[in-house]
Design a protein around this motif. Structure first.
Motif, PDB file in Angstrom:
ATOM      1  N   LEU A   6       0.437  -1.562   0.222  1.00  0.00           N
ATOM      2  CA  LEU A   6      -0.225   0.208   0.335  1.00  0.00           C
ATOM      3  C   LEU A   6       0.956   0.924   0.348  1.00  0.00           C
ATOM      4  O   LEU A   6       0.420   1.446  -0.663  1.00  0.00           O
ATOM      5  CB  LEU A   6      -1.124   0.445   1.745  1.00  0.00           C
ATOM      6  N   LYS A   7       2.244   1.385   0.881  1.00  0.00           N
ATOM      7  CA  LYS A   7       3.155   2.508   0.573  1.00  0.00           C
ATOM      8  C   LYS A   7       3.891   2.734  -0.803  1.00  0.00           C
ATOM      9  O   LYS A   7       3.916   3.898  -1.574  1.00  0.00           O
ATOM     10  CB  LYS A   7       3.395   1.836   1.521  1.00  0.00           C
ATOM     11  N   ALA A   8       4.135   1.071  -1.173  1.00  0.00           N
ATOM     12  CA  ALA A   8       4.163   1.413  -2.884  1.00  0.00           C
ATOM     13  C   ALA A   8       3.788   1.822  -3.301  1.00  0.00           C
ATOM     14  O   ALA A   8       3.843   2.618  -4.423  1.00  0.00           O
ATOM     15  CB  ALA A   8       4.975   0.091  -2.787  1.00  0.00           C
ATOM     16  N   GLY A  27       9.231  14.995   2.348  1.00  0.00           N
ATOM     17  CA  GLY A  27       9.512  14.267   3.999  1.00  0.00           C
ATOM     18  C   GLY A  27      10.573  12.851   4.365  1.00  0.00           C
ATOM     19  O   GLY A  27      11.151  12.926   3.778  1.00  0.00           O
ATOM     20  N   THR A  28      10.036  12.280   5.161  1.00  0.00           N
ATOM     21  CA  THR A  28      11.225  11.213   5.771  1.00  0.00           C
ATOM     22  C   THR A  28       9.914  10.240   6.511  1.00  0.00           C
ATOM     23  O   THR A  28       8.479  10.613   6.562  1.00  0.00           O
ATOM     24  CB  THR A  28      11.643  12.210   7.494  1.00  0.00           C
ATOM     25  N   GLY A  29      10.108   9.236   6.260  1.00  0.00           N
ATOM     26  CA  GLY A  29       9.438   8.122   6.932  1.00  0.00           C
ATOM     27  C   GLY A  29       9.876   5.999   5.290  1.00  0.00           C
ATOM     28  O   GLY A  29       9.726   6.367   4.677  1.00  0.00           O
ATOM     29  N   ILE A  80       6.124  16.035  -0.478  1.00  0.00           N
ATOM     30  CA  ILE A  80       4.856  15.141  -0.199  1.00  0.00           C
ATOM     31  C   ILE A  80       6.060  14.486   1.174  1.00  0.00           C
ATOM     32  O   ILE A  80       6.755  14.683   1.326  1.00  0.00           O
ATOM     33  CB  ILE A  80       5.670  14.745  -1.479  1.00  0.00           C
ATOM     34  N   ASP A  81       4.763  14.006   1.583  1.00  0.00           N
ATOM     35  CA  ASP A  81       4.967  13.627   2.579  1.00  0.00           C
ATOM     36  C   ASP A  81       4.339  12.435   4.056  1.00  0.00           C
ATOM     37  O   ASP A  81       3.500  12.424   3.254  1.00  0.00           O
ATOM     38  CB  ASP A  81       5.564  14.533   4.608  1.00  0.00           C
ATOM     39  N   GLY A  82       4.464  11.731   4.830  1.00  0.00           N
ATOM     40  CA  GLY A  82       3.559  10.590   5.275  1.00  0.00           C
ATOM     41  C   GLY A  82       3.023  11.539   6.034  1.00  0.00           C
ATOM     42  O   GLY A  82       3.637  13.004   6.537  1.00  0.00           O
ATOM     43  N   ALA A  83       2.758  10.439   7.316  1.00  0.00           N
ATOM     44  CA  ALA A  83       1.347  11.049   8.527  1.00  0.00           C
ATOM     45  C   ALA A  83       1.653   9.592   9.472  1.00  0.00           C
ATOM     46  O   ALA A  83       1.536   8.391   8.756  1.00  0.00           O
ATOM     47  CB  ALA A  83       0.892  11.617   8.085  1.00  0.00           C
ATOM     48  N   ASP A  84       1.545  10.348  10.798  1.00  0.00           N
ATOM     49  CA  ASP A  84       1.524   8.794  11.713  1.00  0.00           C
ATOM     50  C   ASP A  84      -0.460   8.717  11.944  1.00  0.00           C
ATOM     51  O   ASP A  84      -0.618   8.057  12.045  1.00  0.00           O
ATOM     52  CB  ASP A  84       2.514   9.269  12.456  1.00  0.00           C
ATOM     53  N   GLU A  85      -0.756   9.954  11.612  1.00  0.00           N
ATOM     54  CA  GLU A  85      -2.380  10.286  11.821  1.00  0.00           C
ATOM     55  C   GLU A  85      -3.308  11.405  10.949  1.00  0.00           C
ATOM     56  O   GLU A  85      -2.511  11.746  10.726  1.00  0.00           O
ATOM     57  CB  GLU A  85      -2.995  10.699  12.926  1.00  0.00           C
ATOM     58  N   VAL A  93      -1.285  14.328  12.451  1.00  0.00           N
ATOM     59  CA  VAL A  93       0.228  14.335  13.835  1.00  0.00           C
ATOM     60  C   VAL A  93       1.487  13.776  12.687  1.00  0.00           C
ATOM     61  O   VAL A  93       0.668  12.336  11.854  1.00  0.00           O
ATOM     62  CB  VAL A  93      -0.392  13.054  14.853  1.00  0.00           C
ATOM     63  N   LYS A  94       2.600  14.261  13.439  1.00  0.00           N
ATOM     64  CA  LYS A  94       3.652  13.538  12.354  1.00  0.00           C
ATOM     65  C   LYS A  94       4.875  13.694  13.140  1.00  0.00           C
ATOM     66  O   LYS A  94       4.369  14.083  14.244  1.00  0.00           O
ATOM     67  CB  LYS A  94       3.807  14.743  11.135  1.00  0.00           C
ATOM     68  N   GLY A  95       5.579  12.903  12.757  1.00  0.00           N
ATOM     69  CA  GLY A  95       6.781  13.229  13.937  1.00  0.00           C
ATOM     70  C   GLY A  95       7.583  12.119  14.542  1.00  0.00           C
ATOM     71  O   GLY A  95       8.619  11.609  14.888  1.00  0.00           O
ATOM     72  N   GLY A  97       9.387   9.800  13.361  1.00  0.00           N
ATOM     73  CA  GLY A  97      10.472   9.472  12.464  1.00  0.00           C
ATOM     74  C   GLY A  97      11.506  10.653  13.185  1.00  0.00           C
ATOM     75  O   GLY A  97      12.470  10.900  13.134  1.00  0.00           O
ATOM     76  N   ALA A  98      11.092  11.275  14.149  1.00  0.00           N
ATOM     77  CA  ALA A  98      11.247  12.945  14.945  1.00  0.00           C
ATOM     78  C   ALA A  98      12.284  13.520  14.236  1.00  0.00           C
ATOM     79  O   ALA A  98      12.815  14.397  14.369  1.00  0.00           O
ATOM     80  CB  ALA A  98      13.289  11.902  15.844  1.00  0.00           C
ATOM     81  N   ALA A  99      11.248  13.426  12.230  1.00  0.00           N
ATOM     82  CA  ALA A  99      11.791  14.152  11.797  1.00  0.00           C
ATOM     83  C   ALA A  99      10.851  15.632  11.646  1.00  0.00           C
ATOM     84  O   ALA A  99      11.260  17.004  10.655  1.00  0.00           O
ATOM     85  CB  ALA A  99      11.937  13.606  10.610  1.00  0.00           C
ATOM     86  N   LEU A 100       9.769  16.233  12.541  1.00  0.00           N
ATOM     87  CA  LEU A 100       8.735  17.342  12.544  1.00  0.00           C
ATOM     88  C   LEU A 100       9.213  18.379  12.010  1.00  0.00           C
ATOM     89  O   LEU A 100       8.312  19.022  11.462  1.00  0.00           O
ATOM     90  CB  LEU A 100       7.680  16.472  13.846  1.00  0.00           C
ATOM     91  N   ARG A 102      11.702  19.856  10.630  1.00  0.00           N
ATOM     92  CA  ARG A 102      12.220  20.759   9.339  1.00  0.00           C
ATOM     93  C   ARG A 102      10.622  19.910   8.168  1.00  0.00           C
ATOM     94  O   ARG A 102      10.975  20.697   6.975  1.00  0.00           O
ATOM     95  CB  ARG A 102      13.174  19.311   8.872  1.00  0.00           C
ATOM     96  N   GLU A 103       9.995  18.782   8.679  1.00  0.00           N
ATOM     97  CA  GLU A 103       9.408  18.660   7.684  1.00  0.00           C
ATOM     98  C   GLU A 103       8.378  19.386   7.516  1.00  0.00           C
ATOM     99  O   GLU A 103       7.367  20.065   7.129  1.00  0.00           O
ATOM    100  CB  GLU A 103       8.273  17.617   8.397  1.00  0.00           C
ATOM    101  N   LYS A 104       8.045  20.171   9.168  1.00  0.00           N
ATOM    102  CA  LYS A 104       7.250  21.251   8.880  1.00  0.00           C
ATOM    103  C   LYS A 104       7.492  22.836   7.890  1.00  0.00           C
ATOM    104  O   LYS A 104       6.780  23.172   7.856  1.00  0.00           O
ATOM    105  CB  LYS A 104       6.633  21.867  10.886  1.00  0.00           C
TER     106      LYS A 104
HETATM  107  C1  5RP Z   1       8.559  11.415  10.101  1.00  0.00           C
HETATM  108  C2  5RP Z   1       6.383  11.955  10.040  1.00  0.00           C
HETATM  109  C3  5RP Z   1       6.523  10.303   8.919  1.00  0.00           C
HETATM  110  O1  5RP Z   1       6.395  10.713   8.345  1.00  0.00           O
HETATM  111  C4  5RP Z   1       5.713   9.646  10.089  1.00  0.00           C
HETATM  112  O2  5RP Z   1       6.331   9.027  11.149  1.00  0.00           O
HETATM  113  C5  5RP Z   1       5.038   8.576   9.054  1.00  0.00           C
HETATM  114  O3  5RP Z   1       5.981   8.024   8.928  1.00  0.00           O
HETATM  115  P1  5RP Z   1       6.207   5.972   7.948  1.00  0.00           P
HETATM  116  O4  5RP Z   1       5.902   6.854   6.316  1.00  0.00           O
HETATM  117  O5  5RP Z   1       7.189   5.716   8.401  1.00  0.00           O
HETATM  118  O6  5RP Z   1       4.595   5.729   8.318  1.00  0.00           O
HETATM  119  O7  5RP Z   1       6.269  12.058  10.000  1.00  0.00           O
HETATM  120  O8  5RP Z   1       8.927  12.747  11.537  1.00  0.00           O
END
Ligand code: 5RP
Length: 223
Positions: A6-8, A27-29, A80-85, A93-95, A97-100, A102-104
């Motif tokens: 699904l991620k791919a 983004g990151t993740g 382009i970036d992912g999200a935790d929620e 909610v993001k972060g 991956g601890a990159a919040l 720079r992501e913001k």
């Molecule tokens: C990193 C993030 C990521 O976007 C978030 O953690 C989602 O990661 P993943 O795609 O691995 O589920 O905010 O700081």
């Protein structure tokens, strides 16, 4: 389909939003890693990328994409970036991956935020995923007490038994037990607390579009 597939799928779908000849915000993740893999197929048609973490920078350079410093560029067309929620309004909610931080920053530089996520990330109300907050270490204890007064329990994120140090040299608090019904107000309030570098609620920099990986295909949701 597995979560990885699904991620791919959403990583591939995000290519549609990359503007040829321009610099793309990345983004990151793990979901973004799939996007970077897909970006290899059009690396010669973009000018480069601005990255939100050292990890993504390394990955972009490994496929031959030039990475620019955020201070070298003006407005970006897309991030382009992912999200935790993500909630039904596109607040996130993001972060994880601890990159919040720079992501913001890169999200704020961009006209559009395209969130790529699998459907496990959709929630009715933000707060089930522990909320990441980047903090200056000397303020961590007081900030944890302020979250406690809001019903949250904050813990310093550890790596190998010691506090994780972000790309910015700071620490992360993960806050459990919150229900964030008004993300805009919550983000504004927590941002005022001394020692908070960035709170992982992305409401002022919310998604413009979400490409959601589902078992019946990639759904496009506009906010
Ligand atoms: C990193 C993030 C990521 O976007 C978030 O953690 C989602 O990661 P993943 O795609 O691995 O589920 O905010 O700081």
């Amino acid at each position: 389909m597995t979560q990885d597939e699904l991620k791919a799928a959403v990583g591939q779908a995000a290519l549609h939003y990359v503007v040829p000849g321009e610099i793309v915000g990345v983004g990151t993740g793990s979901t973004v890693n799939k996007f970077i893999d897909a970006l290899a197929s059009m690396k010669d048609r973009i000018k480069g990328a601005v990255s939100s973490s050292n990890a993504s920078t390394e990955r972009l350079r490994a496929i031959g994409v030039p990475v620019f410093d955020a201070t070298e560029v003006g407005e970006l067309s897309v991030y382009i970036d992912g999200a935790d929620e993500i909630d039904p309004r596109g607040y996130m909610v993001k972060g994880g991956g601890a990159a919040l931080t720079r992501e913001k920053i890169v999200a704020a530089l961009s006209r559009r935020f395209v969130c790529i996520a699998d459907e496990s990330k959709v929630v009715p109300v933000l707060g089930k995923f522990p909320l990441p907050v980047e903090v200056i270490p000397m303020a961590a204890r007081r900030i944890a007490a302020l979250f406690e007064a809001k019903g949250g329990q904050a813990q310093v994120r550890l790596k190998d038994g010691v506090p994780l140090v972000t790309d910015n040299g700071q620490h992360i608090l993960d806050v459990r037990g919150l229900q964030i019904a008004d993300p805009l107000a919550f983000e504004s309030e927590v941002n005022q607390w001394p020692g908070v570098v960035t709170v992982g609620v992305f409401a002022h920099q919310k998604a413009s579009v979400c490409l959601l990986g589902t078992l019946s295909g990639v759904k496009t949701i506009e906010y």
